[in-house]
Design a protein around this motif. Structure first.
Motif, PDB file in Angstrom:
ATOM      1  N   LEU A  39       0.855  -1.187   0.000  1.00 46.28           N
ATOM      2  CA  LEU A  39       0.000   0.000   0.000  1.00 46.28           C
ATOM      3  C   LEU A  39       0.896   1.243   0.000  1.00 46.28           C
ATOM      4  CD1 LEU A  39      -2.682  -1.078   2.627  1.00 46.28           C
ATOM      5  CD2 LEU A  39      -2.733  -1.376   0.134  1.00 46.28           C
ATOM      6  N   LYS A  40       0.792   2.020  -1.048  1.00 48.22           N
ATOM      7  CA  LYS A  40       1.703   3.135  -1.261  1.00 48.22           C
ATOM      8  C   LYS A  40       1.335   4.322  -0.357  1.00 48.22           C
ATOM      9  CE  LYS A  40       3.795   5.498  -5.215  1.00 48.22           C
ATOM     10  NZ  LYS A  40       3.575   6.879  -4.762  1.00 48.22           N
ATOM     11  N   ASP A  41       2.368   4.941   0.246  1.00 50.01           N
ATOM     12  CA  ASP A  41       2.219   6.179   1.023  1.00 50.01           C
ATOM     13  C   ASP A  41       1.256   6.031   2.202  1.00 50.01           C
ATOM     14  OD1 ASP A  41       3.933   7.258  -0.807  1.00 50.01           O
ATOM     15  OD2 ASP A  41       2.423   8.446  -1.859  1.00 50.01           O
ATOM     16  N   ARG A  42       1.204   4.852   2.789  1.00 48.29           N
ATOM     17  CA  ARG A  42       0.388   4.663   3.991  1.00 48.29           C
ATOM     18  C   ARG A  42       1.185   3.868   5.018  1.00 48.29           C
ATOM     19  NH1 ARG A  42      -4.909   6.325   2.583  1.00 48.29           N
ATOM     20  NH2 ARG A  42      -5.180   6.233   0.315  1.00 48.29           N
ATOM     21  N   GLY A  43       0.759   3.962   6.285  1.00 47.78           N
ATOM     22  CA  GLY A  43       1.384   3.163   7.336  1.00 47.78           C
ATOM     23  C   GLY A  43       2.441   3.900   8.140  1.00 47.78           C
ATOM     24  N   LEU A  44       2.753   5.123   7.768  1.00 47.08           N
ATOM     25  CA  LEU A  44       3.729   5.925   8.523  1.00 47.08           C
ATOM     26  C   LEU A  44       3.189   7.344   8.683  1.00 47.08           C
ATOM     27  CD1 LEU A  44       7.118   5.064   6.747  1.00 47.08           C
ATOM     28  CD2 LEU A  44       6.523   4.462   9.115  1.00 47.08           C
ATOM     29  N   LEU A  45       3.603   8.001   9.772  1.00 46.10           N
ATOM     30  CA  LEU A  45       3.381   9.450   9.869  1.00 46.10           C
ATOM     31  C   LEU A  45       4.613  10.095   9.255  1.00 46.10           C
ATOM     32  CD1 LEU A  45       1.821   9.936  13.423  1.00 46.10           C
ATOM     33  CD2 LEU A  45       0.667   9.670  11.208  1.00 46.10           C
TER      34      LEU A  45
END
Ligand code: ZN
Length: 516
Positions: free
Chosen positions: A451-457
């Motif tokens: 999943l691109k650009d998700r899972g991190l702040l």
């Protein structure tokens, strides 16, 4: 400047600022003074988080910055929204009455995956398009289910597919991947997936691999039913090795006392496979009971061949019944006996909340006869208490194990998995640290699923953000009352929009269908 001119200028400024083009705010949303855990596994930092549109625009000290909406997160944890790689939310998401996905939003989950266990719609593109049109509360992604593909081509037959049937199934997988599936799932424990050889699974998984997908599996045996737990892990590793795909073991566990303690062997096998270059991960729910049905737990798969009517005929066939009863008795023993099987959902409300042992006593019949009566009446959902706490903790400590609810009706995990893991295993029992737990519910999952650009702040990433109170985060669902919303999530942004505001669900549907 005349008074009239001044008024005109003020009016223009007023109009412009209402359109926020002259006095633009720095951000749409600013979450100040929270304890920020970014999802990478790093420790908490005191940072402000600025959001513009659907993205994270700023992380740092926002003193002097402005925003249309500000949230004071003092004393609260700010983390990436949780990602659940294994749910049974297809029906909820597809029905406008339930598509907000309340059970997950209130756990702090911003993305769910469904189509696991080999069971999914065949037309992935159409389902994703329907969700987009109708609106969904969380983001959502889909696997193409190998069992559903097999059923579409071969029905409930337990025979070996012909080369033409393999080709037909491969074409369905290719079309699903082109339609946006994130990979292929199997349920090799269930019929009809259980009728597939490893080679058949590899033939289909290759197609998902060519399209950049992953392989997600409910393994052939998590216990000692057929090939056993360790051989099932070996089969999964082989599929990963021969196709090059990332393989993910769903709801990893040691089910039943025959395999209690085997988590150590499973972990050693997976660590060795990883060291040799196989991409392999797992997900887990933090409960000692699995959620299943009477048929799935007790009835042997040969009895299910050719579908439900054929199974019901076998139950009533006096030359088959003794063998069926004997095998079911062994399966019940494996799962800890009739007292360890709690009926959680059924058409027959009389039996809900009772164990199979209690039902059998009331009806003055054997537990297996009672189970067969339940099967004939349309089956029932069961919480099956078959896991050891030490195996759960052992798996949870591995840095390749994600959180995954496997949420289904009739088990508290659908409403409580993520808060339960934080409350019990982080805050109360200190089995894992908070940053480790957050990582296992966010960046590890996003990376695994692609999943691109998700899972991190992180600046530039999607603004999927949970703000929760570490003092109150907890599940309220129980085995007897499983559909109760969790507490402790104060705010939840999905693509920059607040789906939970001040602890209350809002009316927006900010979720998006996600593809790989
Ligand atoms: Zn499963």
């Amino acid at each position: 400047m005349s008074f009239r001119k001044l008024l005109a200028v003020l009016a223009v400024i007023g109009v412009l600022s209402a359109h926020s083009s002259v006095f633009a705010q720095d951000f749409d949303l600013l979450i100040r003074h929270g304890s920020v855990i970014d999802g990478s596994g790093s420790a908490a930092q005191n940072l402000d988080v600025g959001i513009s549109g659907d993205r994270i625009a700023f992380l740092g000290d926002a003193t002097g910055k402005t925003a249309k909406r500000q949230i004071d997160a003092r004393g609260l944890i700010v983390a990436p929204g949780f990602i659940d790689p294994h749910t049974h939310t297809l029906e909820d998401l597809s029905n406008p009455a339930t598509s907000r996905n309340d059970a997950y939003l209130t756990q702090g989950v911003t993305t769910v995956v469904t189509g696991n266990d080999g069971s999914s719609p065949i037309d992935i593109g159409a389902t994703l398009a329907q969700w987009k049109k109708q609106g969904i509360g969380t983001n959502a992604a889909l696997f193409i289910g190998q069992g559903s593909v097999r059923r579409a081509v071969m029905g409930m037959s337990d025979s070996t597919p012909t080369p033409q049937q393999i080709k037909q199934m491969q074409d369905l997988v290719a079309r699903a991947m082109e339609g946006g599936a994130i990979g292929i799932s199997t349920g090799l424990y269930y019929a009809p997936g259980s009728y597939s050889s490893t080679e058949e699974v590899i033939a289909l998984t290759k197609i998902a691999a060519e399209h950049g997908g992953i392989y997600d599996t409910h393994m052939r045996d998590e216990s000692s039913y057929t090939i056993g737990l360790l051989a099932s892990v070996q089969e999964t590793i082989r599929i990963g090795r021969e196709t090059g795909i990332l393989v993910n073991i769903s709801h990893i566990k040691a089910l039943g006392k025959d395999v209690w303690g085997k988590s150590t062997d499973v972990i050693a096998m997976i660590d060795a496979a990883r060291a040799s270059g196989v991409k392999i991960t797992a997900n887990q729910y933090p409960y000692t009971a699995s959620g299943t049905s009477v048929v799935a737990a007790l009835v042997p798969r040969w009895a299910e061949a050719d579908g439900k009517d054929a199974m019901l005929k076998r139950i009533d066939n006096s030359s088959i019944r003794p063998r069926l009863v004997a095998e079911m008795a062994r399966n019940l023993e494996r799962r800890g006996g009739a007292a360890a099987m709690l009926i959680c959902s059924s058409q027959d409300k009389q039996i809900v909340g009772k164990t199979l042992e209690q039902i059998a006593q009331q009806r003055k019949e054997s537990p297996i006869d009672a189970a067969l009566e339940i099967v004939k009446a349309g089956d029932a959902g069961v919480a099956s208490f078959n896991m050891q706490e030490s195996d759960i903790e052992n798996f949870m400590r591995q840095d390749w194990v994600m959180t995954g609810s496997d949420g289904s009706p009739g088990h508290p995990r659908k409403y409580g998995t993520f808060p339960m893991k934080l409350r019990k295993y982080v805050f109360d029992e200190h089995i894992i640290s908070l940053p480790f737990a957050i990582r296992s519910s966010t960046s590890l999952t996003a990376q695994t699923l692609g999943l691109k650009d998700r899972g991190l702040l992180k600046t530039g990433y999607f603004a999927d953000i949970v703000v929760f109170d570490p003092r109150t985060i907890n599940q309220r669902a129980t085995y007897v009352d499983p559909a109760v919303l969790s507490t402790g999530v104060r705010y939840l942004a999905v693509n920059g929009k607040l789906a939970v505001d001040g602890g209350e669900l809002t009316s927006v549907l900010p979720g998006r269908p996600l593809t790989h």
